[in-house]
Design a protein around this motif. Structure first.
Motif, PDB file in Angstrom:
ATOM      1  N   ASP A  18      29.115  14.427  66.073  1.00  0.00           N
ATOM      2  CA  ASP A  18      29.923  13.276  65.682  1.00  0.00           C
ATOM      3  C   ASP A  18      29.513  12.094  66.570  1.00  0.00           C
ATOM      4  OD1 ASP A  18      31.784  11.841  64.297  1.00  0.00           O
ATOM      5  OD2 ASP A  18      33.546  12.794  65.192  1.00  0.00           O
ATOM      6  N   THR A  19      30.142  10.960  66.372  1.00  0.00           N
ATOM      7  CA  THR A  19      29.806   9.758  67.128  1.00  0.00           C
ATOM      8  C   THR A  19      29.816  10.032  68.635  1.00  0.00           C
ATOM      9  OG1 THR A  19      30.904   8.549  65.381  1.00  0.00           O
ATOM     10  CG2 THR A  19      30.386   7.319  67.389  1.00  0.00           C
ATOM     11  N   LYS A  63      16.023  20.348  52.420  1.00  0.00           N
ATOM     12  CA  LYS A  63      14.705  20.488  53.035  1.00  0.00           C
ATOM     13  C   LYS A  63      14.295  19.198  53.749  1.00  0.00           C
ATOM     14  CE  LYS A  63      14.045  24.541  50.920  1.00  0.00           C
ATOM     15  NZ  LYS A  63      15.466  24.980  50.845  1.00  0.00           N
ATOM     16  N   PHE A  71      14.657  17.726  61.657  1.00  0.00           N
ATOM     17  CA  PHE A  71      15.295  16.824  60.692  1.00  0.00           C
ATOM     18  C   PHE A  71      16.803  16.949  60.805  1.00  0.00           C
ATOM     19  CE2 PHE A  71      16.602  19.697  57.069  1.00  0.00           C
ATOM     20  CZ  PHE A  71      16.130  20.896  57.599  1.00  0.00           C
ATOM     21  N   HIS A 130      13.794  12.545  59.580  1.00  0.00           N
ATOM     22  CA  HIS A 130      12.999  13.577  60.238  1.00  0.00           C
ATOM     23  C   HIS A 130      12.097  12.946  61.280  1.00  0.00           C
ATOM     24  CE1 HIS A 130       9.502  12.718  57.562  1.00  0.00           C
ATOM     25  NE2 HIS A 130      10.460  12.409  56.717  1.00  0.00           N
ATOM     26  N   ASN A 138      21.558   4.292  63.018  1.00  0.00           N
ATOM     27  CA  ASN A 138      21.197   3.827  61.680  1.00  0.00           C
ATOM     28  C   ASN A 138      20.388   4.855  60.900  1.00  0.00           C
ATOM     29  OD1 ASN A 138      22.427   1.346  61.128  1.00  0.00           O
ATOM     30  ND2 ASN A 138      20.992   0.267  62.475  1.00  0.00           N
ATOM     31  N   PHE A 139      20.833   6.117  60.976  1.00  0.00           N
ATOM     32  CA  PHE A 139      20.180   7.194  60.217  1.00  0.00           C
ATOM     33  C   PHE A 139      18.703   7.315  60.572  1.00  0.00           C
ATOM     34  CE2 PHE A 139      23.336   8.451  56.812  1.00  0.00           C
ATOM     35  CZ  PHE A 139      24.364   7.652  57.248  1.00  0.00           C
ATOM     36  N   ASP A 171      28.415   6.186  63.025  1.00  0.00           N
ATOM     37  CA  ASP A 171      29.785   6.542  62.644  1.00  0.00           C
ATOM     38  C   ASP A 171      29.818   7.748  61.712  1.00  0.00           C
ATOM     39  OD1 ASP A 171      30.849   4.572  64.118  1.00  0.00           O
ATOM     40  OD2 ASP A 171      31.385   3.240  62.453  1.00  0.00           O
ATOM     41  N   ILE A 172      28.677   8.319  61.465  1.00  0.00           N
ATOM     42  CA  ILE A 172      28.526   9.441  60.524  1.00  0.00           C
ATOM     43  C   ILE A 172      27.881  10.584  61.298  1.00  0.00           C
ATOM     44  CG2 ILE A 172      27.070  10.158  58.543  1.00  0.00           C
ATOM     45  CD1 ILE A 172      29.489   8.602  57.619  1.00  0.00           C
ATOM     46  N   PRO A 173      28.337  11.836  61.087  1.00  0.00           N
ATOM     47  CA  PRO A 173      27.732  12.950  61.829  1.00  0.00           C
ATOM     48  C   PRO A 173      26.303  13.239  61.376  1.00  0.00           C
ATOM     49  CG  PRO A 173      29.294  13.767  60.192  1.00  0.00           C
ATOM     50  CD  PRO A 173      29.422  12.281  60.195  1.00  0.00           C
ATOM     51  N   HIS A 206      35.675  14.900  56.594  1.00  0.00           N
ATOM     52  CA  HIS A 206      34.568  14.247  57.286  1.00  0.00           C
ATOM     53  C   HIS A 206      33.726  15.248  58.071  1.00  0.00           C
ATOM     54  CE1 HIS A 206      32.387  10.792  58.610  1.00  0.00           C
ATOM     55  NE2 HIS A 206      32.599  11.055  59.886  1.00  0.00           N
ATOM     56  N   SER A 210      19.983  18.110  58.880  1.00  0.00           N
ATOM     57  CA  SER A 210      20.230  18.971  57.719  1.00  0.00           C
ATOM     58  C   SER A 210      21.255  18.364  56.761  1.00  0.00           C
ATOM     59  CB  SER A 210      20.697  20.353  58.172  1.00  0.00           C
ATOM     60  OG  SER A 210      21.921  20.249  58.877  1.00  0.00           O
ATOM     61  N   LEU A 211      21.980  17.325  57.204  1.00  0.00           N
ATOM     62  CA  LEU A 211      22.924  16.636  56.326  1.00  0.00           C
ATOM     63  C   LEU A 211      22.250  15.497  55.581  1.00  0.00           C
ATOM     64  CD1 LEU A 211      25.937  16.402  58.809  1.00  0.00           C
ATOM     65  CD2 LEU A 211      25.592  18.060  56.976  1.00  0.00           C
ATOM     66  N   HIS A 212      21.267  14.867  56.229  1.00  0.00           N
ATOM     67  CA  HIS A 212      20.548  13.715  55.653  1.00  0.00           C
ATOM     68  C   HIS A 212      19.063  13.970  55.846  1.00  0.00           C
ATOM     69  CE1 HIS A 212      24.430  12.288  57.452  1.00  0.00           C
ATOM     70  NE2 HIS A 212      24.613  11.990  56.183  1.00  0.00           N
ATOM     71  N   PRO A 213      18.485  14.852  55.016  1.00  0.00           N
ATOM     72  CA  PRO A 213      17.137  15.366  55.313  1.00  0.00           C
ATOM     73  C   PRO A 213      16.034  14.306  55.212  1.00  0.00           C
ATOM     74  CG  PRO A 213      17.889  16.132  53.177  1.00  0.00           C
ATOM     75  CD  PRO A 213      19.068  15.457  53.813  1.00  0.00           C
ATOM     76  N   HIS A 214      16.369  13.126  54.715  1.00  0.00           N
ATOM     77  CA  HIS A 214      15.335  12.069  54.764  1.00  0.00           C
ATOM     78  C   HIS A 214      15.123  11.604  56.205  1.00  0.00           C
ATOM     79  CE1 HIS A 214      19.060   9.740  54.589  1.00  0.00           C
ATOM     80  NE2 HIS A 214      18.407   8.711  55.057  1.00  0.00           N
ATOM     81  N   SER A 221      20.967   0.762  57.181  1.00  0.00           N
ATOM     82  CA  SER A 221      21.198   2.176  56.884  1.00  0.00           C
ATOM     83  C   SER A 221      22.380   2.283  55.933  1.00  0.00           C
ATOM     84  CB  SER A 221      21.498   2.946  58.173  1.00  0.00           C
ATOM     85  OG  SER A 221      22.856   2.796  58.526  1.00  0.00           O
ATOM     86  N   GLY A 242      12.734  15.984  54.879  1.00  0.00           N
ATOM     87  CA  GLY A 242      12.027  14.972  54.117  1.00  0.00           C
ATOM     88  C   GLY A 242      12.488  14.884  52.674  1.00  0.00           C
ATOM     89  N   GLY A 243      13.421  15.762  52.275  1.00  0.00           N
ATOM     90  CA  GLY A 243      13.835  15.816  50.872  1.00  0.00           C
ATOM     91  C   GLY A 243      15.129  15.079  50.597  1.00  0.00           C
TER      92      GLY A 243
END
Ligand SMILES: [Cu+2]
Lengths: 320, 123
Positions: free
Chosen positions: B87-88, A182, B105, B113, B46-47, B69-71, A111, B107-111, A283, A184-185
């Protein structure tokens, strides 16, 4: 025995109903999507194993397993015991009547990329006594330069951990699409890896069955949640001339399948926690289900190749 | 505050506004004396970074806190700042000293930002 015609294999009304249910949220194109539950799947895996054993050996075919998204170290409400569910999955592997050739793990082993999490995962997965071929998920490369992942699994790999290998005439390619992302990617392979892939495929006969595995889906499952790979299409164009291509991914913690020409795309369940169907929640965070339903949403996949058959047979098994 | 449980919610809401207005009117004198450093918060839930665009004065310390619940991470596109994985309930703080527009942004979930705008004359 491919998954999309398994309702005729099982003759099971419940299976067909599940397929239809899940198609209601399938957004684009020709898409087979199935929730985790496969009634009597263990029986199906047994059948596949028995057939593999009696009909194929060596150059004629092979069966391998896919596990994914173990998330060792996660302990929140959606599953406070991710080590235990991984142990249960490995228990299923050990109980198989015929030994698979090997296992692939499509990432998010841990994790938080902690050494103790990698150690726990290694210990549990090692219980299967199978060779395991890994690719990292974004949770495995959280530390700077992905040092811990590369120390453990990077030997003999290129770049951030990509490689290929051959088994029973099938060419396997493990790709990394979780580093250098990246803003937005989506997932990202990058020019170096694509150049290596072109090189790796050059001169290979179009008859060679290809299995590509990576953490994030190479196809656009749901870009609004980051479920896709920006340059996945470039990898697929390099694979276009091959007669049989199977793309195996994880990351989305649910089974989804799409067949497009010669290419079969398939994502496996997690052994840790489910995630919502695309767009079905605010989400993609962990989905808390009733405790007695959790194991119907977790699982692993068995993949069988038989020489002379274009499509590999993929069978998903839950932990229920 | 202890009386809150005894009043109905609608009464509480009106009462609460009155209290806040009272505090706001009373505050300037005290604030002039202490001049505490400016602070602002961004939540990760929620991301999503929220607010997704925040304008602050130079010298403001912005604190991000992850409620998922997600880093997640907080990484400036222009490399001005970079958190470890949060982390949480983990937080990351950065003090913005120079004016400018800072896109960042996860870096784990780049959408995921968002943007911090640092502008003189804002509080
Ligand atoms: Cu994130």
């Amino acid at each position: 025995m491919t998954r999309h015609d398994r309702d005729t294999v099982t003759g099971d009304g419940q299976t067909r109903r599940k397929v239809l249910e899940c198609m209601t949220w399938a957004g684009t194109g020709v898409l087979w999507t199935v929730s985790g539950g496969v009634p009597r799947a263990l029986g199906l895996i047994d059948q596949a194993q028995a057939q593999t054993q009696s009909q194929t050996s060596g150059q004629d075919g092979l069966t391998f397993l896919q596990i994914s998204d173990s998330h060792i170290g996660f302990d929140k409400a959606a599953n406070p015991a991710t080590s235990r569910t991984l142990e249960e999955a490995i228990g299923r592997v050990k109980a198989l009547p015929a030994k698979p050739a090997f296992m692939i793990h499509t990432g998010d082993i841990t994790h938080l990329s902690k050494a103790a999490e990698f150690d726990d995962a290694d210990h549990i997965i090692g219980g299967a006594r199978l060779d395991v071929h890994y690719v990292p998920g974004e949770h495995d490369v959280i530390d700077e330069e992905a040092k811990l992942y590369r120390e453990r699994y990077g030997r003999g790999t290129k770049g951030a951990g990509w490689y290929s290998l051959d088994a029973s005439g099938v060419h396997f390619i493990g790709l990394v699409n979780v580093v250098d992302l990246k803003s937005g990617g989506l997932g990202n392979l990058g020019p170096d890896q694509l150049a290596w892939l072109a090189d790796d495929l050059a001169g290979r006969s179009a008859e060679t069955p290809i299995v590509v595995f990576a953490h994030i889906p190479l196809w656009a499952v749901y870009p609004a949640w980051g479920w896709g790979t920006d340059d996945g299409g470039r990898a697929l164009s390099l694979l276009a001339r091959f007669g049989s291509v199977t793309v195996l991914n994880g990351h989305i913690h649910q089974v989804m399948q799409k067949v497009e020409g010669n290419v079969t795309f398939h994502t496996a369940c997690s052994t840790a926690f489910p995630q919502p169907a695309p767009g079905a929640a605010p989400s993609p965070g962990p989905l808390k289900v009733a405790d007695d339903k959790l194991r119907t949403k977790l699982g692993l996949s068995s993949v069988t190749f038989r020489r002379g058959e274009q499509r590999l047979a993929i069978i998903d098994q839950t932990l229920a | 505050m202890t009386s809150r449980t005894e009043v109905s919610k609608s009464v509480l809401r009106r009462f609460g506004v009155a209290v806040l207005l009272g505090l706001a009117l009373a505050a300037p004198a005290a604030r002039g004396e202490t001049s505490a450093p400016a602070a602002a918060k961004v939540s990760i839930d929620n991301f999503t970074f929220s607010p997704d665009r925040l304008t602050v004065a130079p010298g403001t310390t912005v604190t991000w806190t992850n409620a998922d619940d997600i880093p997640h991470t907080v990484v400036a596109t222009g490399k001005a700042f970079r958190s470890k994985a949060l982390d949480t309930d983990d937080s990351f703080a950065f003090t913005f000293t120079t004016p400018g527009t800072f896109d960042y942004f996860c870096s784990l979930h780049p959408h995921m930002h968002a943007t911090i705008v640092v502008e003189a004359g804002r509080s």
